[in-house]
Write an enzyme that holds these catalytic residues in place. Structure first.
Site, PDB file in Angstrom:
ATOM      1  N   GLU A 101      38.882  41.253 -98.345  1.00  0.00           N
ATOM      2  CA  GLU A 101      39.338  40.369 -97.256  1.00  0.00           C
ATOM      3  C   GLU A 101      38.744  38.966 -97.359  1.00  0.00           C
ATOM      4  O   GLU A 101      39.347  37.997 -96.894  1.00  0.00           O
ATOM      5  CB  GLU A 101      39.014  40.981 -95.883  1.00  0.00           C
ATOM      6  CG  GLU A 101      37.539  41.098 -95.492  1.00  0.00           C
ATOM      7  CD  GLU A 101      36.873  42.392 -95.966  1.00  0.00           C
ATOM      8  OE1 GLU A 101      37.372  42.998 -96.938  1.00  0.00           O
ATOM      9  OE2 GLU A 101      35.845  42.780 -95.379  1.00  0.00           O
ATOM     10  N   CYS A 116      34.986  49.151 -98.289  1.00  0.00           N
ATOM     11  CA  CYS A 116      33.537  49.352 -98.342  1.00  0.00           C
ATOM     12  C   CYS A 116      33.150  50.681 -97.685  1.00  0.00           C
ATOM     13  O   CYS A 116      33.375  51.730 -98.253  1.00  0.00           O
ATOM     14  CB  CYS A 116      32.804  48.147 -97.763  1.00  0.00           C
ATOM     15  SG  CYS A 116      31.137  47.995 -98.438  1.00  0.00           S
ATOM     16  N   LEU A 117      32.651  50.653 -96.436  1.00  0.00           N
ATOM     17  CA  LEU A 117      32.362  51.923 -95.782  1.00  0.00           C
ATOM     18  C   LEU A 117      33.628  52.779 -95.742  1.00  0.00           C
ATOM     19  O   LEU A 117      33.569  54.008 -95.877  1.00  0.00           O
ATOM     20  CB  LEU A 117      31.846  51.673 -94.358  1.00  0.00           C
ATOM     21  CG  LEU A 117      31.545  52.932 -93.553  1.00  0.00           C
ATOM     22  CD1 LEU A 117      30.345  53.672 -94.123  1.00  0.00           C
ATOM     23  CD2 LEU A 117      31.303  52.608 -92.093  1.00  0.00           C
ATOM     24  N   GLU A 119      29.732  20.806 -90.029  1.00  0.00           N
ATOM     25  CA  GLU A 119      29.896  21.248 -88.639  1.00  0.00           C
ATOM     26  C   GLU A 119      28.523  21.580 -88.081  1.00  0.00           C
ATOM     27  O   GLU A 119      27.741  22.296 -88.716  1.00  0.00           O
ATOM     28  CB  GLU A 119      30.791  22.499 -88.601  1.00  0.00           C
ATOM     29  CG  GLU A 119      30.919  23.065 -87.201  1.00  0.00           C
ATOM     30  CD  GLU A 119      31.625  24.432 -87.151  1.00  0.00           C
ATOM     31  OE1 GLU A 119      32.295  24.820 -88.138  1.00  0.00           O
ATOM     32  OE2 GLU A 119      31.476  25.113 -86.122  1.00  0.00           O
ATOM     33  N   GLN A 177      33.846  54.663 -98.843  1.00  0.00           N
ATOM     34  CA  GLN A 177      32.849  55.738 -98.882  1.00  0.00           C
ATOM     35  C   GLN A 177      33.309  56.915 -98.028  1.00  0.00           C
ATOM     36  O   GLN A 177      33.163  58.083 -98.416  1.00  0.00           O
ATOM     37  CB  GLN A 177      31.491  55.203 -98.403  1.00  0.00           C
ATOM     38  CG  GLN A 177      30.963  54.066 -99.290  1.00  0.00           C
ATOM     39  CD  GLN A 177      29.665  53.445 -98.777  1.00  0.00           C
ATOM     40  OE1 GLN A 177      29.207  53.753 -97.685  1.00  0.00           O
ATOM     41  NE2 GLN A 177      29.079  52.556 -99.570  1.00  0.00           N
ATOM     42  N   LYS A 221      41.510  17.383 -65.998  1.00  0.00           N
ATOM     43  CA  LYS A 221      40.267  16.723 -65.618  1.00  0.00           C
ATOM     44  C   LYS A 221      39.501  16.202 -66.839  1.00  0.00           C
ATOM     45  O   LYS A 221      39.219  16.951 -67.782  1.00  0.00           O
ATOM     46  CB  LYS A 221      39.378  17.710 -64.850  1.00  0.00           C
ATOM     47  CG  LYS A 221      39.948  18.056 -63.477  1.00  0.00           C
ATOM     48  CD  LYS A 221      39.938  16.804 -62.611  1.00  0.00           C
ATOM     49  CE  LYS A 221      40.387  17.069 -61.190  1.00  0.00           C
ATOM     50  NZ  LYS A 221      40.530  15.819 -60.437  1.00  0.00           N
ATOM     51  N   SER A 263      31.240  26.220 -75.408  1.00  0.00           N
ATOM     52  CA  SER A 263      31.390  26.829 -76.733  1.00  0.00           C
ATOM     53  C   SER A 263      32.755  27.517 -76.816  1.00  0.00           C
ATOM     54  O   SER A 263      33.507  27.540 -75.840  1.00  0.00           O
ATOM     55  CB  SER A 263      30.263  27.823 -76.987  1.00  0.00           C
ATOM     56  OG  SER A 263      30.286  28.808 -75.993  1.00  0.00           O
ATOM     57  N   LYS A 270      35.413  25.067 -82.980  1.00  0.00           N
ATOM     58  CA  LYS A 270      34.904  23.988 -83.822  1.00  0.00           C
ATOM     59  C   LYS A 270      35.105  24.307 -85.309  1.00  0.00           C
ATOM     60  O   LYS A 270      35.372  23.415 -86.110  1.00  0.00           O
ATOM     61  CB  LYS A 270      33.416  23.794 -83.532  1.00  0.00           C
ATOM     62  CG  LYS A 270      33.020  22.364 -83.663  1.00  0.00           C
ATOM     63  CD  LYS A 270      31.651  22.021 -83.107  1.00  0.00           C
ATOM     64  CE  LYS A 270      31.001  23.010 -82.222  1.00  0.00           C
ATOM     65  NZ  LYS A 270      29.779  23.570 -82.735  1.00  0.00           N
ATOM     66  N   HIS A 322      34.696  43.871-100.649  1.00  0.00           N
ATOM     67  CA  HIS A 322      35.366  43.305 -99.468  1.00  0.00           C
ATOM     68  C   HIS A 322      36.455  42.323 -99.908  1.00  0.00           C
ATOM     69  O   HIS A 322      36.226  41.114 -99.927  1.00  0.00           O
ATOM     70  CB  HIS A 322      34.347  42.579 -98.587  1.00  0.00           C
ATOM     71  CG  HIS A 322      33.432  43.501 -97.855  1.00  0.00           C
ATOM     72  ND1 HIS A 322      33.750  44.066 -96.637  1.00  0.00           N
ATOM     73  CD2 HIS A 322      32.204  43.974 -98.183  1.00  0.00           C
ATOM     74  CE1 HIS A 322      32.762  44.837 -96.243  1.00  0.00           C
ATOM     75  NE2 HIS A 322      31.805  44.805 -97.157  1.00  0.00           N
TER      76      HIS A 322
HETATM   77  N1  GLN Z   1      26.987  51.054 -94.904  1.00  0.00           N
HETATM   78  C1  GLN Z   1      27.557  51.092 -96.222  1.00  0.00           C
HETATM   79  C2  GLN Z   1      26.550  50.692 -97.280  1.00  0.00           C
HETATM   80  O1  GLN Z   1      25.587  50.039 -96.989  1.00  0.00           O
HETATM   81  C3  GLN Z   1      28.809  50.242 -96.297  1.00  0.00           C
HETATM   82  C4  GLN Z   1      28.561  48.790 -96.048  1.00  0.00           C
HETATM   83  C5  GLN Z   1      29.806  48.009 -95.732  1.00  0.00           C
HETATM   84  O2  GLN Z   1      30.825  48.579 -95.357  1.00  0.00           O
HETATM   85  N2  GLN Z   1      29.749  46.707 -95.837  1.00  0.00           N
HETATM   86  O3  GLN Z   1      26.717  50.989 -98.421  1.00  0.00           O
END
Ligand code: GLN
Length: 540
Positions: free
Chosen positions: A509, A381-382, A140, A385, A187, A13, A17, A507
């Site tokens: 990203e 996200c977190l 995949e 917060q 090999k 692994s 892949k 998010h």
């Molecule tokens: N734990 C936080 C929530 O549930 C943030 C979640 C996260 O960062 N994806 O709201």
């Protein structure tokens, strides 16, 4: 009907892949074909969303709110097409569906078996992918040949190819050719054995992608070809590369795209790889440096931050800057001395998403440091917060500000669960998942970054900014620059007096692409570069 490419792994692994499948996706896409991708995960978990990031890395989220394997992130970044829940299935989900049908009596008392019931279900999922304008479906299969768990998938694709014919289905087998130092030789035996195993199952691979650290000679190629029943030119030396996005180039060099087109009886078209060459050049030949601290609790398990890392790479490449990530363990970085030490010399600080209380105090203290020292800050996200909690605590004087995620009955819950009275059916104990629209406030950092009023980003969280504290926090100098369309949910916060301070409840990203870095990551890296080069010139 769409044409199918199946990617299977052998020998061991972690051979990449997901990257190999994505790179084949790039070849087909850059020839002008519509490509869609899918991954089967042989494990029995029904919900990849609940799997530990320690073992499985990041949970990738699609627009339609599916929590999936991180390979879907590679697929999206390489082929540039947003995927959906249809693109990922686990054995657990497939078995669950079959068992539910059995419980409903759909099988009329017949014996329910792996073959044909599970395999039929898998074939249905493969067929479902090739709808509408999809020219090529790449599937995949997770795991490695020889695993008991992946057998039903291999059996299903064997049957599928038998029915559809080899001009509609291509099997690509990813293997490994180790270099044994003591013998001074590459090999081929592991590849021979793995291919034999695959052929025992009834699958003759059409192409071998042989990973190796060293380039191999034609002799090695021919030896592999002879023992695996593949023609020598179909044995591709998938040599290690410096930059992920170079992998498609390696395949192009050996003409893999041409040979796939030939087998699938589709037109071979010229490949335009120029946009990739540009990004590869930017990554490999940077003309400046930037240091970003990523502060979380999984820094030893970086797959947990796969998309964040990728988005930072895209953002830095957009400025032709070399990205140096300093991984800071928020659990161990919780007192002023350790924070100052860990963050000395960094140009930007990013707090990624996360769940649970572990490392929270460190994250709050790190955020405070970024705010007070004017270091570009990006909370995801977190991370957003935490930015709100920190601001409430240290600027608004709410000493007990916290999230109910960490302390259910905390006195000043600036982050909390919102209750149902607000007509949000996804709230409560359930996650807010997938794409949500967000409106931006004029004359804010967010607006200057996105350059439009309305955006859509992907979410995965339970807790929210508590509106009871909105006025107080805004008055003290934190701007809420993005909200849900009904203005009820706070999606973006920023501090206008800081050079660059932004926290987002979503998010971003997940939507960053090599050629189109996500605008927040791009601008965050820019702010970090500004700091890097200003600080340097000030020190002269
Ligand atoms: N734990 C936080 C929530 O549930 C943030 C979640 C996260 O960062 N994806 O709201």
């Amino acid at each position: 009907m769409a044409k199918h490419i199946f990617v299977i792994g052998g020998v061991l692994s972690s051979l990449g892949k997901g990257i190999a499948s994505s790179s084949i996706g790039v070849l087909m896409k850059e020839m002008g074909y519509n490509v869609i991708m899918q991954k089967f995960d042989p494990y029995l978990n029904v919900d990849p969303g609940t799997m530990s990031p320690f073992q499985h890395g990041e949970v990738f989220v699609t627009d339609d709110g599916a929590e999936t394997d991180l390979d879907l992130g590679h697929y999206e970044r390489f082929i540039g097409t947003p995927l959906s829940s249809r693109s990922n299935a686990t054995s657990g989900q497939i078995y669950e569906r079959v068992i539910m049908r059995e419980r409903r009596g759909d099988y009329l008392g017949k014996t329910v078996q792996v073959v044909p019931h599970i395999t039929n279900e898998i074939k249905t999922l493969i067929r479902q992918m090739g709808k509408k304008d999809d020219d090529i479906v790449i599937t995949e299969i997770g795991g490695t040949v020889g695993d008991i768990e992946s057998l039903p998938f291999l059996e299903a694709v064997r049957q599928f190819a038998l029915k559809e014919g080899r001009s509609n289905c291509v099997f690509v087998f990813l293997t490994y050719v180790p270099y044994i130092k003591a013998a001074g030789e590459l090999k081929t035996k592991p590849t021979q054995h793995a291919t034999t195993k695959l052929r025992e199952i009834g699958i003759q691979p059409d192409f071998l992608l042989c990973r190796s650290e060293q380039p191999f000679s034609n002799d090695v190629k021919e030896k592999i070809a002879l023992f695996t029943n593949v023609s020598p030119e179909h044995v591709i030396n998938a040599i290690d590369v410096e930059c992920l996005y170079e992998v498609p180039r390696v395949y192009i060099k050996d003409g893999l795209h041409k040979m796939i087109c030939k087998q699938l009886q589709i037109e071979e078209r010229p490949i335009d790889f120029s946009s990739w060459d540009k990004i590869i050049d930017n990554i490999k030949n940077p003309d400046k440096d930037v240091i970003i601290a990523v502060c979380g609790k999984y820094v030893e398990h970086r797959d947990a931050y796969k998309s964040v890392e990728a988005a930072l790479i895209h953002g830095a490449a957009g400025h032709r800057a070399k990205l140096n990530i300093k991984w800071v363990d928020s659990e161990k970085t919780n007192c002023p001395e350790k924070i100052a030490e860990a963050l000395s010399g960094v140009d930007g600080i990013l707090i990624p998403g996360g769940f649970g209380i572990r490392g929270i105090d460190g994250k709050i203290a790190i955020t405070r440091y970024a705010r007070e020292h004017n270091i570009p800050f990006f909370g995801v996200c977190l991370g957003m917060q935490v930015a709100v909690i920190e601001f409430a605590k240290h600027v608004c004087g709410l000493d007990d500000a916290y999230s109910t995620e960490f302390e259910e009955h905390c006195k000043q819950p600036v982050i909390c669960l919102l209750d149902d009275q607000h007509d949000l059916e996804l709230m409560g104990g359930t996650m807010r998942l997938g794409a949500w629209d967000c409106q931006l406030k004029p004359d804010t950092l967010a607006m200057s970054i996105y350059k439009k009023e309305s955006i859509s980003e992907r979410h995965r969280h339970r807790y929210e900014f508590n509106n009871d504290y909105r006025e107080l926090i805004e008055k003290a100098g934190m701007t809420i620059s993005g909200t849900s369309l009904n203005d009820f949910l706070c999606e973006i916060v920023e501090i206008p007096t800081h050079p660059f301070f932004i926290g987002v409840q979503f998010h971003p990203e997940f939507k960053s692409r090599p050629q189109i870095p996500h605008p927040i990551f791009f601008n965050f890296v820019k702010a970090a570069l500004d700091r890097h080069y200003t600080a340097k010139s000030e020190n002269k």
